[in-house]
Design a protein around this motif. Structure first.
Motif, PDB file in Angstrom:
ATOM      1  N   GLY A  42       0.837  -1.193   0.000  1.00 31.55           N
ATOM      2  CA  GLY A  42       0.000   0.000   0.000  1.00 31.55           C
ATOM      3  C   GLY A  42       0.874   1.245   0.000  1.00 31.55           C
ATOM      4  O   GLY A  42       1.924   1.263   0.647  1.00 31.55           O
ATOM      5  N   ILE A  43       0.451   2.269  -0.726  1.00 35.63           N
ATOM      6  CA  ILE A  43       1.314   3.432  -0.942  1.00 35.63           C
ATOM      7  C   ILE A  43       1.698   4.115   0.366  1.00 35.63           C
ATOM      8  O   ILE A  43       2.859   4.434   0.593  1.00 35.63           O
ATOM      9  CB  ILE A  43       0.654   4.427  -1.924  1.00 35.63           C
ATOM     10  CG1 ILE A  43       0.546   3.777  -3.316  1.00 35.63           C
ATOM     11  CG2 ILE A  43       1.463   5.722  -2.008  1.00 35.63           C
ATOM     12  CD1 ILE A  43      -0.184   4.621  -4.342  1.00 35.63           C
ATOM     13  N   VAL A  44       0.720   4.331   1.254  1.00 37.72           N
ATOM     14  CA  VAL A  44       1.022   5.062   2.491  1.00 37.72           C
ATOM     15  C   VAL A  44       1.983   4.262   3.377  1.00 37.72           C
ATOM     16  O   VAL A  44       2.974   4.801   3.895  1.00 37.72           O
ATOM     17  CB  VAL A  44      -0.270   5.426   3.258  1.00 37.72           C
ATOM     18  CG1 VAL A  44       0.056   6.007   4.623  1.00 37.72           C
ATOM     19  CG2 VAL A  44      -1.102   6.425   2.442  1.00 37.72           C
ATOM     20  N   ALA A  45       1.727   2.966   3.515  1.00 38.98           N
ATOM     21  CA  ALA A  45       2.605   2.120   4.339  1.00 38.98           C
ATOM     22  C   ALA A  45       4.021   2.103   3.757  1.00 38.98           C
ATOM     23  O   ALA A  45       5.010   2.202   4.494  1.00 38.98           O
ATOM     24  CB  ALA A  45       2.043   0.703   4.422  1.00 38.98           C
TER      25      ALA A  45
ATOM     26  N   GLY B  32      -6.656   1.758  -3.020  1.00 39.76           N
ATOM     27  CA  GLY B  32      -5.582   1.959  -2.043  1.00 39.76           C
ATOM     28  C   GLY B  32      -6.007   2.965  -0.989  1.00 39.76           C
ATOM     29  O   GLY B  32      -7.207   3.241  -0.814  1.00 39.76           O
ATOM     30  N   ASP B  33      -5.004   3.533  -0.317  1.00 40.45           N
ATOM     31  CA  ASP B  33      -5.269   4.398   0.838  1.00 40.45           C
ATOM     32  C   ASP B  33      -6.113   5.606   0.459  1.00 40.45           C
ATOM     33  O   ASP B  33      -5.691   6.450  -0.319  1.00 40.45           O
ATOM     34  CB  ASP B  33      -3.953   4.880   1.419  1.00 40.45           C
ATOM     35  CG  ASP B  33      -3.060   3.718   1.781  1.00 40.45           C
ATOM     36  OD1 ASP B  33      -3.431   2.957   2.683  1.00 40.45           O
ATOM     37  OD2 ASP B  33      -1.995   3.570   1.154  1.00 40.45           O
ATOM     38  N   VAL B  58      -4.158   8.409  -2.382  1.00 42.14           N
ATOM     39  CA  VAL B  58      -2.908   9.161  -2.444  1.00 42.14           C
ATOM     40  C   VAL B  58      -2.596   9.503  -3.898  1.00 42.14           C
ATOM     41  O   VAL B  58      -2.187  10.605  -4.233  1.00 42.14           O
ATOM     42  CB  VAL B  58      -1.747   8.338  -1.833  1.00 42.14           C
ATOM     43  CG1 VAL B  58      -0.422   9.060  -2.027  1.00 42.14           C
ATOM     44  CG2 VAL B  58      -1.991   8.099  -0.359  1.00 42.14           C
TER      45      VAL B  58
END
Lengths: 391, 123
Positions: A42-45, B32-33, B58
């Motif tokens: 995941g992008i944020v992680a 995703g987030d 994001v």
């Protein structure tokens, strides 16, 4: 995420780490003509992991070029506005390819890769520098045009080699050095930001450069394609290192205020407006002799009409590339990159605004879906760089 | 209460004359987030297939379409403070909005849970 992918799918190529990414659970997308991992967990992680630990990025889509020959430096100086001739072996410099009109064809890293030839006592020779060579890393999407441009303008005495049998792996983050030091002891001990060494790691001939595109300390490792998987495994065996996709690469570089070619810099933008004046070495500004010098100096003398700036956007709604920037009723610019900053937990953007509105703190508005979002011109980088500059 | 699904990955719970709409677990996984959700205000008239909401991850902004005709009666205010609810509880607390059902016959063209699952498996 799915922009400009449609007609690329047919002839999208694979890179040396393709199967490795898929085994690691990557979601693959077409990018710059290749299948590339957009994200793993995941992008944020992944973004936060890179800021706190270390991320491994496959950037093998980028063009790795070697320009060699006795006249390599002076020939490169015809096309690059930086001081190449005074760049010492093992040193790296950020530079630009500029067209006659002053537009930016690409941005790149140049390393003086001139080899040191050891002396031989029996033959009575002393150690000396070999034939001058410069290692260039250019953008993936522009590499074919760059190669054509270099071939057209560099003298025939200079050899241009496209190292397309090499992968490029970046390790970025505050623990990148710790991890790399554990894998290859002492290799990076004396290196600071923007330095490069060659290192034979067992049978793998590597070039390790202390640089990157995240704002963190880190390294870019050029490795023959056949050893890329083993190297990636070796690095990811360290507890600090996890694979990171292109999504986080983009959010990290945006926080670091680093321009992305094709978005924040294009042939429609010049180095002065793009706030990349540091790439124009003083001596070379004065002496010229590089493509686009005249056009760029005009902008420098008159002052740019617009400037690339950072924008801190109020609220939580991100402004994306293409969003119009307003001062009152007047449009004064356009967003060229924008998104949500995982580190700051708010939207950030980069764009060009009329010079009169480019000063830090200037209050502007960005239009997103017919709504005006208050925005302020902000200092770049949004997140401070943490390069290892030594003492 | 019946739950229907669209091929645009929205779910719709029908209870009497009102419907609750959100995006599916599959959709949130693809996006995703999620960092921001723009919801329609109460009273907004929606038409089937038209823009209803915007989800920002994001990386990108994505449209959410109205699964049926109707009028918005309530938006999920919890998403304002905590848009990540769409990631953590997409098919419950992360609902988007409630609406009236303008034309019941439009529900007939939607998928049930089993059909939607097969649809996703085929993607």
């Amino acid at each position: 995420m799915s922009d400009d992918t449609e007609d690329q799918i047919a002839d999208t190529e694979t890179l040396p780490l393709d199967a490795w990414h898929r085994r690691k659970g990557a979601r693959m997308v077409p990018f710059a003509g290749y299948h590339m991992p957009i994200q793993f967990e995941g992008i944020v992680a992944e973004h936060n992991w890179t800021r706190q630990q270390a991320g491994l990025f496959d950037v093998s889509h980028m063009g790795q070029l070697l320009v060699s020959g006795e006249k390599a430096a002076e020939e490169l100086e015809k096309l690059l506005p930086g001081a190449i001739a005074s760049l010492k072996p093992g040193k790296v410099r950020y530079s630009l390819l500029i067209d006659e009109e002053g537009g930016i064809l690409d941005d790149l890293m140049v390393t003086n890769a001139t080899p040191w030839i050891e002396g031989d006592e029996e033959e009575g020779t002393e150690g000396h520098w070999g034939e001058p060579a410069y290692y260039l890393v250019v953008n993936g999407a522009t590499k074919w045009d760059d190669i054509a441009h270099l071939r057209e303008h560099l003298d025939d005495d200079v050899t241009l080699t496209h190292m397309d049998d090499h992968a490029l792996i970046a390790v970025q983050g505050p623990n990148a050095a710790t991890a790399l030091n554990r894998v290859m002891r002492n290799v990076i001990d004396d290196m600071v930001f923007m330095e490069s060494v060659v290192h034979d790691f067992g049978e793998w001939p590597l070039r390790i450069t202390r640089s990157g595109y995240t704002g963190e300390d880190g390294f870019e490792i050029s490795v023959p394609a056949e050893f890329a998987e083993s190297l990636a495994d070796r690095l990811c065996a360290e507890i600090e290192v996890r694979p990171i996709g292109l999504g986080a690469r983009d959010s990290l570089r945006l926080e670091a205020g680093l321009p992305l070619y094709g978005h924040d810099i294009t042939t429609e933008t010049d180095p002065v407006s793009a706030d990349l004046g540091f790439a124009l070495t003083k001596r070379r500004r004065e002496e010229g002799g590089w493509m686009g010098h005249e056009a760029v100096m005009k902008v420098l003398d008159r002052g740019p009409v617009q400037k690339r700036v950072g924008l801190a956007i109020e609220g939580r709604m991100p402004a994306r590339e293409g969003a119009s920037i307003y001062s009152g009723d007047t449009q004064v610019g356009r967003v060229t990159s924008g998104g949500f900053s995982p580190t700051l937990e708010r939207p950030i953007a980069m764009g060009y605004v009329d010079t009169a509105h480019a000063e830090e703190g200037t209050e502007l508005e960005v239009e997103v879906r017919n709504k005006r979002l208050p925005a302020k011109v902000a200092k770049l980088p949004f997140v401070p760089h943490r390069y290892h500059r030594g003492k | 209460m019946a739950r229907y699904f669209t091929d645009e990955h929205e779910w719709i719970d029908v209870e009497g004359d009102t419907a609750t709409v959100g995006i599916t677990d599959y959709a949130q996984g693809q996006l995703g987030d999620i960092v921001f959700v723009e919801l329609p205000g109460s009273g907004t008239t929606l038409s089937k297939g038209g823009d209803a909401a915007v989800v920002e991850s994001v990386k990108a902004a994505s449209d959410v379409y109205a699964p049926i005709d109707g009028e918005v009666t309530e938006a999920n205010e919890a998403l304002e403070d905590d848009p990540a609810l769409v990631n953590t509880a997409p098919e419950s607390d992360g609902w988007f909005f409630r609406m009236t059902i303008g034309d019941k016959s439009q529900l007939e063209g939607l998928m049930d849970e089993g059909a939607y699952k097969s649809f996703c498996d085929g993607l």
